[in-house]
Design a protein around this motif. Structure first.
Motif, PDB file in Angstrom:
ATOM      1  N   LEU A 142       5.266   8.846   4.740  1.00  0.00           N
ATOM      2  CA  LEU A 142       5.291   7.493   4.185  1.00  0.00           C
ATOM      3  C   LEU A 142       6.438   6.662   4.762  1.00  0.00           C
ATOM      4  O   LEU A 142       6.432   5.443   4.656  1.00  0.00           O
ATOM      5  CB  LEU A 142       5.391   7.562   2.658  1.00  0.00           C
ATOM      6  CG  LEU A 142       4.879   6.358   1.859  1.00  0.00           C
ATOM      7  CD1 LEU A 142       3.427   6.050   2.185  1.00  0.00           C
ATOM      8  CD2 LEU A 142       5.044   6.614   0.371  1.00  0.00           C
ATOM      9  N   ILE A 143       7.419   7.318   5.378  1.00  0.00           N
ATOM     10  CA  ILE A 143       8.501   6.565   6.020  1.00  0.00           C
ATOM     11  C   ILE A 143       8.381   6.593   7.548  1.00  0.00           C
ATOM     12  O   ILE A 143       9.353   6.382   8.273  1.00  0.00           O
ATOM     13  CB  ILE A 143       9.895   7.069   5.585  1.00  0.00           C
ATOM     14  CG1 ILE A 143      10.086   8.542   5.918  1.00  0.00           C
ATOM     15  CG2 ILE A 143      10.100   6.815   4.095  1.00  0.00           C
ATOM     16  CD1 ILE A 143      11.530   9.008   5.792  1.00  0.00           C
ATOM     17  N   GLY A 144       7.151   6.836   8.037  1.00  0.00           N
ATOM     18  CA  GLY A 144       6.878   6.634   9.455  1.00  0.00           C
ATOM     19  C   GLY A 144       7.194   7.789  10.377  1.00  0.00           C
ATOM     20  O   GLY A 144       7.438   7.583  11.566  1.00  0.00           O
ATOM     21  N   TYR A 145       7.151   9.023   9.870  1.00  0.00           N
ATOM     22  CA  TYR A 145       7.470  10.181  10.721  1.00  0.00           C
ATOM     23  C   TYR A 145       6.584  10.223  11.965  1.00  0.00           C
ATOM     24  O   TYR A 145       7.077  10.373  13.090  1.00  0.00           O
ATOM     25  CB  TYR A 145       7.320  11.478   9.926  1.00  0.00           C
ATOM     26  CG  TYR A 145       7.669  12.719  10.716  1.00  0.00           C
ATOM     27  CD1 TYR A 145       8.943  13.267  10.635  1.00  0.00           C
ATOM     28  CD2 TYR A 145       6.734  13.344  11.548  1.00  0.00           C
ATOM     29  CE1 TYR A 145       9.281  14.405  11.369  1.00  0.00           C
ATOM     30  CE2 TYR A 145       7.059  14.471  12.287  1.00  0.00           C
ATOM     31  CZ  TYR A 145       8.325  14.995  12.202  1.00  0.00           C
ATOM     32  OH  TYR A 145       8.664  16.110  12.938  1.00  0.00           O
TER      33      TYR A 145
ATOM     34  N   ALA B 122       0.832  -1.205   0.000  1.00  0.00           N
ATOM     35  CA  ALA B 122       0.000   0.000   0.000  1.00  0.00           C
ATOM     36  C   ALA B 122       0.865   1.254   0.000  1.00  0.00           C
ATOM     37  O   ALA B 122       0.551   2.254  -0.651  1.00  0.00           O
ATOM     38  CB  ALA B 122      -0.934  -0.009   1.205  1.00  0.00           C
ATOM     39  N   SER B 123       1.977   1.199   0.720  1.00  0.00           N
ATOM     40  CA  SER B 123       2.909   2.327   0.720  1.00  0.00           C
ATOM     41  C   SER B 123       3.551   2.491  -0.656  1.00  0.00           C
ATOM     42  O   SER B 123       3.744   3.616  -1.143  1.00  0.00           O
ATOM     43  CB  SER B 123       3.995   2.125   1.783  1.00  0.00           C
ATOM     44  OG  SER B 123       3.443   2.156   3.080  1.00  0.00           O
ATOM     45  N   GLY B 124       3.885   1.367  -1.284  1.00  0.00           N
ATOM     46  CA  GLY B 124       4.459   1.412  -2.619  1.00  0.00           C
ATOM     47  C   GLY B 124       3.513   2.037  -3.623  1.00  0.00           C
ATOM     48  O   GLY B 124       3.936   2.810  -4.500  1.00  0.00           O
ATOM     49  N   GLU B 125       2.230   1.714  -3.513  1.00  0.00           N
ATOM     50  CA  GLU B 125       1.241   2.294  -4.419  1.00  0.00           C
ATOM     51  C   GLU B 125       1.091   3.795  -4.184  1.00  0.00           C
ATOM     52  O   GLU B 125       0.910   4.569  -5.121  1.00  0.00           O
ATOM     53  CB  GLU B 125      -0.107   1.593  -4.250  1.00  0.00           C
ATOM     54  CG  GLU B 125      -0.159   0.215  -4.891  1.00  0.00           C
ATOM     55  CD  GLU B 125       0.163   0.272  -6.386  1.00  0.00           C
ATOM     56  OE1 GLU B 125      -0.443   1.100  -7.105  1.00  0.00           O
ATOM     57  OE2 GLU B 125       1.037  -0.505  -6.827  1.00  0.00           O
ATOM     58  N   MET B 126       1.161   4.205  -2.910  1.00  0.00           N
ATOM     59  CA  MET B 126       1.084   5.634  -2.609  1.00  0.00           C
ATOM     60  C   MET B 126       2.296   6.361  -3.194  1.00  0.00           C
ATOM     61  O   MET B 126       2.168   7.459  -3.745  1.00  0.00           O
ATOM     62  CB  MET B 126       1.011   5.855  -1.094  1.00  0.00           C
ATOM     63  CG  MET B 126       0.970   7.322  -0.672  1.00  0.00           C
ATOM     64  SD  MET B 126      -0.417   8.250  -1.377  1.00  0.00           S
ATOM     65  CE  MET B 126      -1.789   7.547  -0.445  1.00  0.00           C
ATOM     66  N   MET B 127       3.467   5.746  -3.092  1.00  0.00           N
ATOM     67  CA  MET B 127       4.661   6.357  -3.674  1.00  0.00           C
ATOM     68  C   MET B 127       4.518   6.476  -5.187  1.00  0.00           C
ATOM     69  O   MET B 127       4.836   7.518  -5.780  1.00  0.00           O
ATOM     70  CB  MET B 127       5.903   5.531  -3.331  1.00  0.00           C
ATOM     71  CG  MET B 127       7.199   6.124  -3.894  1.00  0.00           C
ATOM     72  SD  MET B 127       8.684   5.217  -3.417  1.00  0.00           S
ATOM     73  CE  MET B 127       8.557   3.768  -4.494  1.00  0.00           C
TER      74      MET B 127
END
Length: 457
Positions: A266-269, A133-138
Motif C-alpha cells: 500500500l506504500i508502493g513497494y 482508495a488506499s485510505g479505504e484499503m487501510m
C-alpha cells in the motif's frame, strides 16, 4: 518503441537550507536562491537555458513562472509539476527526457515548497481524495486511528514487516538514529541534533512502531539542478570534471498489487522495486555496487521496506543489514548521508532535487565531511503516494571513483571561495548579475527578492 537516448549530465546543483515552516520565507525567494546557486555551480547564464521545470505541491498554478521570471523573461517553456512527494525527481525525470530525446540542450529544474506546520493535509474537501482508495484499503485491513494518515499508512507497513519477517521496534529506531547522526554533517539540514537509540525510542509514539523522531518534519526549502546534453558539455570541456552522468533512471507508477491487502504494498513497494530494477539495468549496475544512497525515508518504516525494494538487502532481511551497521559508514552502503527526510527535512517539491544535489556532491568528491571511499555509483529513490516513484543512478563522466577534493580547491574552482557541499552560504549581487538573463531581465519581476535572500545570510 523508445528511440535511442543521448547522455544527460547534471552540470549544476544548488539548494537552500531546509527550515521550519513558519511563513517567514516565501517561495519566490526560496526558488530564486536555489536556481541562482545551481546556475553559478554550472557556470552558465539563464540565456543558455532552453526549458524550465518548476516543482511544487502547495501553490497556485503558475508559481513556477513567478520564480523563473526572476532569472529572466526569455520566453522559454516553463512547466509546473505536482506529483506528491516525488515531485522534484519527476521534474528531474522530465528534464532528462527532454534532453535525451533532443528537445533541449540545457534544462533548469527548480523545486520549492512553502508548507504549513503540522502533518500533511488535503485542502480540497469537495472532491475525491487521490489516495482515497488506499485510505479505504487501510481502513478495511488495519483500521484507522487518530494518528496522522501518512504515519498510519507507513507505520502499518512497519507492523507488517515485523509480523512477517521478525524485525523489532528497535530496528526502526536505529534507522532514525543513523539518519539523525548523519545530518550533523549536512549544513542544509533542518535538524542537526544527534540522538541515542533510547532517545529515539522514548520520543512521543505517533503510530507503532513510529515515534516522533522517526517521522520527517514539514519544511520550507528549495533545491535546483541544471541538466545538459553531451554536445552542451563538449562545448565546455573545462567543466567535464564536475559533470555527473545520469547513467540510469526510471519513473514508475503502481501495479494492481497496490490493493492486494498488504500494508507494505500500500506504500508502493512494487513500483519502487520496478523503478530500481529498470534504472539499475539501464546503468548496467548491480545493487551490490551501490555505496551511497539517498532513500525516501519519510518514515523509518519506509526506509526499512525500501532497502529491500531497491535490492540493497534480500526481501525480509533489511533489519539484519541494519543490525550489522550496514546502512552507515563502515557498513555495506551509506544510506542518507544528508540526514534523509527524517532529519534534513521534507519540503515536498524540493526533496528529489536535494537528493540529487547530495549525490552529485559525493560523486564529484566535494562532500568531504561525509564522503564514502571508492564510490563509483550512487542511487537515488524518491517516492510519492498516489502514486509515483523515481529511481536515478549516477556515475562520474570519466567513469572513475570519486576522490575527495579539498575545500579550498573547490572554492577556487567554483569562484565562490567556499565549498557549497560543506558550507551553506548566500551570494553576492555580482554573482546574481552573472547568472540572470542579459537579454531579457526584468527588475519588476525580481522585486526585492535578492535583498531578502542577502538579509538571511
Amino acid at each position: 518503441m523508445v528511440s535511442q537516448k543521448q547522455p544527460v549530465y547534471v552540470l549544476g546543483v544548488g539548494m537552500t537550507k531546509f527550515i521550519k515552516p513558519r511563513g517567514k520565507v516565501d517561495y519566490p525567494e526560496l526558488g530564486f536562491e536555489a536556481g541562482v546557486k545551481a546556475m553559478l555551480d554550472a557556470h552558465i547564464n539563464y540565456d543558455e537555458v532552453d526549458q524550465g521545470i518548476a516543482c511544487y505541491c502547495y501553490g497556485d498554478s503558475t508559481c513556477g513562472q513567478r520564480v523563473f521570471y526572476q532569472f529572466g523573461m526569455t520566453g522559454i517553456p516553463v512547466y509546473n509539476v505536482n506529483n506528491n512527494c516525488s515531485t522534484g525527481s519527476t521534474g528531474l525525470f522530465m528534464g532528462r527526457n527532454m534532453i535525451a530525446h533532443g528537445a533541449a540542450d540545457c534544462v533548469l529544474v527548480v523545486g520549492f515548497e512553502k508548507m504549513f506546520p503540522g502533518s500533511l493535509q488535503s485542502f480540497w474537501q469537495d472532491r475525491a481524495n487521490p489516495t482515497g482508495a488506499s485510505g479505504e484499503m487501510m481502513r478495511e485491513t488495519r483500521g484507522v486511528t487518530k494518528a496522522p494518515g501518512a504515519a498510519q499508512m507507513f507505520g502499518n507497513a512497519g507492523r507488517e514487516h515485523m509480523e512477517k519477517y521478525g524485525s523489532k521496534i528497535e530496528d526502526f529506531a536505529e534507522i532514525a538514529r543513523v539518519n539523525h547522526a548523519h545530518s550533523k554533517n549536512n549544513p542544509y539540514s533542518q535538524f542537526r541534533d544527534e540522538y541515542t537509540l533510547s532517545q529515539v525510542l522514548e520520543s512521543t509514539m505517533i503510530h507503532t512502531p513510529l515515534t516522533k523522531l522517526q517521522c520527517c518534519p514539514t519544511s520550507d526549502g528549495a533545491a535546483a539542478t541544471v541538466l545538459v546534453s553531451q554536445s552542451f558539455l563538449d562545448a565546455r570541456p573545462e567543466l567535464k570534471s564536475q559533470a555527473i552522468l545520469i547513467a540510469g533512471q526510471h519513473m514508475a507508477t503502481d501495479s494492481p498489487t497496490l490493493f492486494n491487502r498488504s500494508a507494505i504494498e500500500l506504500i508502493g513497494y512494487s513500483m519502487s522495486e520496478l523503478a530500481a530494477k529498470t534504472a539499475l539495468a539501464e546503468a548496467n549496475v548491480s545493487p551490490d555496487e551501490i555505496k551511497v544512497c539517498e532513500l525516501h525515508d519519510c518514515f523509518s518504516a519506509n526506509e526499512m521496506v525500501t532497502i529491500e525494494a531497491l535490492g540493497l538487502a534480500p526481501r525480509g532481511k533489511a533489519h539484519e543489514l541494519i543490525r550489522k551497521g550496514g546502512i552507515t559508514y563502515g557498513g555495506k552502503v551509506v544510506i542518507n548521508p544528508s540526514g534523509g527526510l527524517i532529519s534534513k527535512g521534507h519540503p515536498l517539491g524540493a526533496t528529489g532535487l536535494a537528493q540529487c544535489a547530495e549525490l552529485v556532491w559525493h560523486m564529484r568528491g566535494w562532500a568531504n565531511n561525509r564522503s564514502v571511499k571508492d564510490t563509483t555509483v550512487a542511487l537515488q529513490h524518491n517516492l510519492g503516494l498516489g502514486g509515483a516513484v523515481v529511481v536515478t543512478v549516477y556515475k562520474r563522466a570519466d567513469g572513475k571513483a570519486a576522490s575527495d577534493v579539498g575545500d579550498e580547491e573547490v572554492g577556487k574552482w567554483t569562484g565562490l571561495s567556499y565549498n557549497p557541499a560543506v558550507q551553506a552560504k548566500g551570494f553576492t549581487s555580482a554573482q546574481v548579475d552573472k547568472v540572470r538573463s542579459r537579454k531579457a531581465r526584468s527588475e519588476w519581476a525580481l522585486q526585492d527578492t535578492e535583498k531578502k535572500v542577502e538579509a538571511r545570510f
